[in-house]
Motif scaffolding. Sequence first.
Motif, short mmCIF file in Angstrom:
data_model
loop_
_atom_site.label_atom_id
_atom_site.label_comp_id
_atom_site.label_asym_id
_atom_site.label_seq_id
_atom_site.Cartn_x
_atom_site.Cartn_y
_atom_site.Cartn_z
N ILE A 138 0.84 -1.20 0.00
CA ILE A 138 0.00 0.00 0.00
C ILE A 138 0.87 1.25 0.00
O ILE A 138 0.60 2.20 -0.74
N GLN A 139 1.93 1.25 0.79
CA GLN A 139 2.81 2.42 0.86
C GLN A 139 3.52 2.70 -0.46
O GLN A 139 3.93 3.83 -0.71
N ARG A 140 3.65 1.70 -1.31
CA ARG A 140 4.31 1.89 -2.61
C ARG A 140 3.37 2.47 -3.68
O ARG A 140 3.82 2.76 -4.79
N ILE A 141 2.09 2.62 -3.36
CA ILE A 141 1.16 3.23 -4.32
C ILE A 141 1.53 4.71 -4.43
O ILE A 141 1.53 5.44 -3.43
N ARG A 195 -3.62 5.61 -2.59
CA ARG A 195 -3.05 4.87 -1.45
C ARG A 195 -4.06 4.85 -0.31
O ARG A 195 -4.30 3.80 0.31
#
Length: 128
Positions: free
Chosen positions: A8-11, A17
């Motif tokens: 999720i943090q890489r969105i 996100r």
Amino acid sequence: MEQILEYIQRIDDPDNRLIFGDFINWLMTDFPELKPEYKWNQPMFTHHGTFIIGFSVAMKHFTVAPEMRTFEHFLPQIKDLKLKHGKKTFQLQFGQNIPYDLLRALINYTLADKQNVTSFWGKRKVGE
């Protein structure tokens, strides 16, 4: 769950996100019996070792990947909602309402359909 949080943090888009993070929180709240897993570079959820549903995020949508039998069963509803779909998956566009009723029904259907399944994919049942 840690790998899903990292996913999720890489969105890139902060709004997307937040939307996807809220969606995963909804899923885990409504279906606490599901086990979050990270396989094949995507978040998915299992129950008693069998696949229930998976997701992957793109720039403008996230893809919902249910079991094939479930997808086929709900395809008329997916079409009625005018959701973009392929042969095995459908998309939920960021910025549009998430059809929680459809997703809840889809997951409940899969849980019932696979209650005795012993394999990760498909329909191999106990005693077969």
